[in-house]
Write a protein that holds these residues in place. Structure first.
Motif, PDB file in Angstrom:
ATOM      1  N   ALA A  30      25.639  11.104  -5.561  1.00  0.00           N
ATOM      2  CA  ALA A  30      26.950  11.702  -5.859  1.00  0.00           C
ATOM      3  C   ALA A  30      26.805  13.077  -6.487  1.00  0.00           C
ATOM      4  O   ALA A  30      27.743  13.895  -6.430  1.00  0.00           O
ATOM      5  N   ASN A  31      25.632  13.361  -7.061  1.00  0.00           N
ATOM      6  CA  ASN A  31      25.344  14.661  -7.671  1.00  0.00           C
ATOM      7  C   ASN A  31      24.306  15.431  -6.862  1.00  0.00           C
ATOM      8  O   ASN A  31      23.644  16.314  -7.407  1.00  0.00           O
ATOM      9  N   GLN A  32      24.167  15.092  -5.591  1.00  0.00           N
ATOM     10  CA  GLN A  32      23.177  15.722  -4.716  1.00  0.00           C
ATOM     11  C   GLN A  32      21.765  15.649  -5.294  1.00  0.00           C
ATOM     12  O   GLN A  32      20.951  16.535  -5.114  1.00  0.00           O
ATOM     13  N   ASN A  33      21.519  14.546  -6.025  1.00  0.00           N
ATOM     14  CA  ASN A  33      20.207  14.295  -6.629  1.00  0.00           C
ATOM     15  C   ASN A  33      19.754  15.438  -7.537  1.00  0.00           C
ATOM     16  O   ASN A  33      18.554  15.726  -7.645  1.00  0.00           O
ATOM     17  N   ALA A  34      20.728  16.067  -8.205  1.00  0.00           N
ATOM     18  CA  ALA A  34      20.401  17.154  -9.128  1.00  0.00           C
ATOM     19  C   ALA A  34      19.451  16.643 -10.211  1.00  0.00           C
ATOM     20  O   ALA A  34      19.560  15.521 -10.701  1.00  0.00           O
ATOM     21  N   PHE A  35      18.519  17.491 -10.596  1.00  0.00           N
ATOM     22  CA  PHE A  35      17.400  17.139 -11.457  1.00  0.00           C
ATOM     23  C   PHE A  35      17.842  16.950 -12.906  1.00  0.00           C
ATOM     24  O   PHE A  35      18.609  17.748 -13.443  1.00  0.00           O
ATOM     25  N   PRO A  74       0.805  -1.228   0.000  1.00  0.00           N
ATOM     26  CA  PRO A  74       0.000   0.000   0.000  1.00  0.00           C
ATOM     27  C   PRO A  74       0.838   1.278   0.000  1.00  0.00           C
ATOM     28  O   PRO A  74       0.413   2.301  -0.532  1.00  0.00           O
ATOM     29  N   VAL A  75       2.015   1.223   0.606  1.00  0.00           N
ATOM     30  CA  VAL A  75       2.931   2.365   0.610  1.00  0.00           C
ATOM     31  C   VAL A  75       4.114   2.028  -0.287  1.00  0.00           C
ATOM     32  O   VAL A  75       4.737   0.974  -0.133  1.00  0.00           O
ATOM     33  N   VAL A  76       4.414   2.904  -1.237  1.00  0.00           N
ATOM     34  CA  VAL A  76       5.593   2.734  -2.081  1.00  0.00           C
ATOM     35  C   VAL A  76       6.497   3.950  -1.909  1.00  0.00           C
ATOM     36  O   VAL A  76       6.021   5.058  -1.617  1.00  0.00           O
ATOM     37  N   VAL A  77       7.795   3.743  -2.073  1.00  0.00           N
ATOM     38  CA  VAL A  77       8.785   4.802  -1.869  1.00  0.00           C
ATOM     39  C   VAL A  77       9.463   5.109  -3.203  1.00  0.00           C
ATOM     40  O   VAL A  77       9.969   4.204  -3.877  1.00  0.00           O
ATOM     41  N   VAL A  78       9.460   6.377  -3.571  1.00  0.00           N
ATOM     42  CA  VAL A  78      10.141   6.854  -4.776  1.00  0.00           C
ATOM     43  C   VAL A  78      11.362   7.650  -4.320  1.00  0.00           C
ATOM     44  O   VAL A  78      11.227   8.613  -3.563  1.00  0.00           O
ATOM     45  N   THR A  79      12.551   7.243  -4.761  1.00  0.00           N
ATOM     46  CA  THR A  79      13.794   7.851  -4.294  1.00  0.00           C
ATOM     47  C   THR A  79      14.553   8.479  -5.451  1.00  0.00           C
ATOM     48  O   THR A  79      14.850   7.816  -6.451  1.00  0.00           O
ATOM     49  N   LEU A  80      14.870   9.775  -5.320  1.00  0.00           N
ATOM     50  CA  LEU A  80      15.786  10.424  -6.252  1.00  0.00           C
ATOM     51  C   LEU A  80      17.152   9.799  -6.017  1.00  0.00           C
ATOM     52  O   LEU A  80      17.663   9.821  -4.889  1.00  0.00           O
ATOM     53  N   ASN A  81      17.767   9.271  -7.065  1.00  0.00           N
ATOM     54  CA  ASN A  81      18.883   8.349  -6.866  1.00  0.00           C
ATOM     55  C   ASN A  81      20.173   8.812  -7.550  1.00  0.00           C
ATOM     56  O   ASN A  81      20.811   8.050  -8.280  1.00  0.00           O
ATOM     57  N   ARG A  82      20.566  10.042  -7.281  1.00  0.00           N
ATOM     58  CA  ARG A  82      21.861  10.536  -7.774  1.00  0.00           C
ATOM     59  C   ARG A  82      22.626  11.156  -6.599  1.00  0.00           C
ATOM     60  O   ARG A  82      22.963  12.348  -6.622  1.00  0.00           O
ATOM     61  N   GLY A  92      21.080   9.750   0.017  1.00  0.00           N
ATOM     62  CA  GLY A  92      22.197  10.552   0.504  1.00  0.00           C
ATOM     63  C   GLY A  92      21.764  11.692   1.397  1.00  0.00           C
ATOM     64  O   GLY A  92      20.670  11.686   1.971  1.00  0.00           O
ATOM     65  N   LYS A  93      22.615  12.701   1.502  1.00  0.00           N
ATOM     66  CA  LYS A  93      22.403  13.781   2.461  1.00  0.00           C
ATOM     67  C   LYS A  93      21.550  14.930   1.924  1.00  0.00           C
ATOM     68  O   LYS A  93      21.045  15.734   2.703  1.00  0.00           O
ATOM     69  N   THR A  94      21.408  15.025   0.609  1.00  0.00           N
ATOM     70  CA  THR A  94      20.659  16.122  -0.008  1.00  0.00           C
ATOM     71  C   THR A  94      19.389  15.590  -0.641  1.00  0.00           C
ATOM     72  O   THR A  94      19.427  14.550  -1.322  1.00  0.00           O
ATOM     73  N   PHE A  95      18.278  16.300  -0.444  1.00  0.00           N
ATOM     74  CA  PHE A  95      17.049  15.872  -1.114  1.00  0.00           C
ATOM     75  C   PHE A  95      17.169  16.119  -2.612  1.00  0.00           C
ATOM     76  O   PHE A  95      17.039  15.199  -3.415  1.00  0.00           O
ATOM     77  N   GLY A 112      17.160  16.251   3.432  1.00  0.00           N
ATOM     78  CA  GLY A 112      18.284  17.164   3.312  1.00  0.00           C
ATOM     79  C   GLY A 112      17.862  18.405   2.553  1.00  0.00           C
ATOM     80  O   GLY A 112      16.682  18.594   2.230  1.00  0.00           O
ATOM     81  N   SER A 113      18.814  19.224   2.233  1.00  0.00           N
ATOM     82  CA  SER A 113      18.540  20.510   1.594  1.00  0.00           C
ATOM     83  C   SER A 113      17.903  20.341   0.220  1.00  0.00           C
ATOM     84  O   SER A 113      18.063  19.313  -0.442  1.00  0.00           O
TER      85      SER A 113
END
Length: 313
Positions: A47-52, A37-45, A82-85, A129-130
């Motif tokens: 090393a690049n602070q999850n840059a878009f 019922p709950v799924v997690v979507v993770t920005l997965n970069r 990682g440490k940055t959103f 994170g930020s």
């Protein structure tokens, strides 16, 4: 004549669907073999602070329409590795123009925001994170935002020589007020989540970044176990799909709630209350909607796709 789009084929497991790798999907608890019922979507970069990136746009436009029509999914949690959103747009890639006609361009951040906004299942943003720029604006359609106390957050567009995107000119002033929104985008500054300029944008602010995702999952589980997905979607639509006046809102609300009085979820919610148990809401969002839905004018002239279930789930 408007033709129906092809049905979306739903996967037995979201952990096995193919993405570009810039975004990954997991079940909760992770490793559960079937859809949870709950799924997690993770920005997965990380090393690049999850840059878009453009790949993220592709992934969001693939998975959120799936969540929309998949009745097994109740709540989505969006977070970062990682440490940055999310550090905003990937400046190493840069901003590109001139490859298409201006009239044909559709902002990538806006495509992500609309994928989240149009999904009838609610999203909780666990901002561990930020976040700046599109890292902020992509979370505005979420129902809840949880931040890290020592993170830095901001709408930095003017400092990069660009303007608001991701439908943020619509969402931001409605969430924080026009005065706060004007301050945030005009200064382009970054602030702690407790800054008064954010108003109530962040529903919760936690002292330890490691607490953010668990708290989001706790809230997501509570919603998934206790809230009717149909009622939740219609409540959000009643607020966001503004009718323009109290009188018009009264008419729309009256029609919707009258329909819901006799709906299966209403009967189950009341029965569960008297029996002192958790409800088992089973109404399909595509079955038996209130006859006045949508009461708003659809900008997209295409029809929403339906689910195509695999032979075995």
């Amino acid at each position: 004549m408007i033709f129906d789009p092809s049905a979306i084929e739903l996967p037995p497991s979201y952990e096995k669907i193919q993405t570009t790798g810039h975004v990954v999907v997991s079940h909760y608890p992770p490793g559960t073999p079937t859809v949870t019922p709950v799924v997690v979507v993770t920005l997965n970069r990380p090393a690049n602070q999850n840059a878009f990136t453009g790949q993220m746009v592709q992934d969001f436009e693939k998975i959120f329409p799936m969540f929309d029509v998949d009745e097994r999914v109740k709540v989505i949690v969006l977070t970062g590795a990682g440490k940055t959103f999310c550090a905003g747009a990937d400046l190493d890639i840069g901003f590109r123009a001139g490859k298409e006609r201006m009239i044909d361009h559709r902002d990538g951040g806006g495509r992500v925001a609309l994928a989240i906004h149009r999904c009838r299942k609610p999203t909780i943003a666990a901002m561990q994170g930020s976040a700046v720029g599109v890292g902020m604006t992509m979370t505005l359609p979420a129902i809840i935002r949880i931040a890290y106390e020592k993170g830095k957050y901001g709408f930095v567009f003017a400092r990069r020589g660009i303007t608001m995107e991701s439908c943020s000119s619509y969402f931001l002033p409605r969430l924080v007020g026009y005065s706060n929104a004007s301050y945030l985008v005009s200064t382009g500054g970054v602030f702690p989540p407790s800054s008064k300029h954010f108003g109530d944008l962040f529903n919760e602010i936690l002292p330890d970044s490691a607490q953010v995702l668990p708290r989001a999952l706790e809230l997501a589980t509570e919603i998934a176990e206790n809230v009717s997905p149909t009622s939740s979607y219609l409540n959000r639509a009643l607020m966001w799909r503004d009718t323009g006046s109290a009188e018009s809102a009264h008419l729309v609300e009256s029609h919707v709630i009258y329909h819901m009085f006799g709906a299966p979820d209403q009967k189950e919610g009341v029965t569960a209350f008297f029996e002192k148990r958790k409800p088992n809401f089973r109404a399909n969002l595509d079955d038996n909607p209130p006859p006045n839905v949508p009461w708003w004018t659809e900008v997209d002239t295409g029809r929403n796709p339906k689910a195509k279930l695999p032979s075995k789930l």
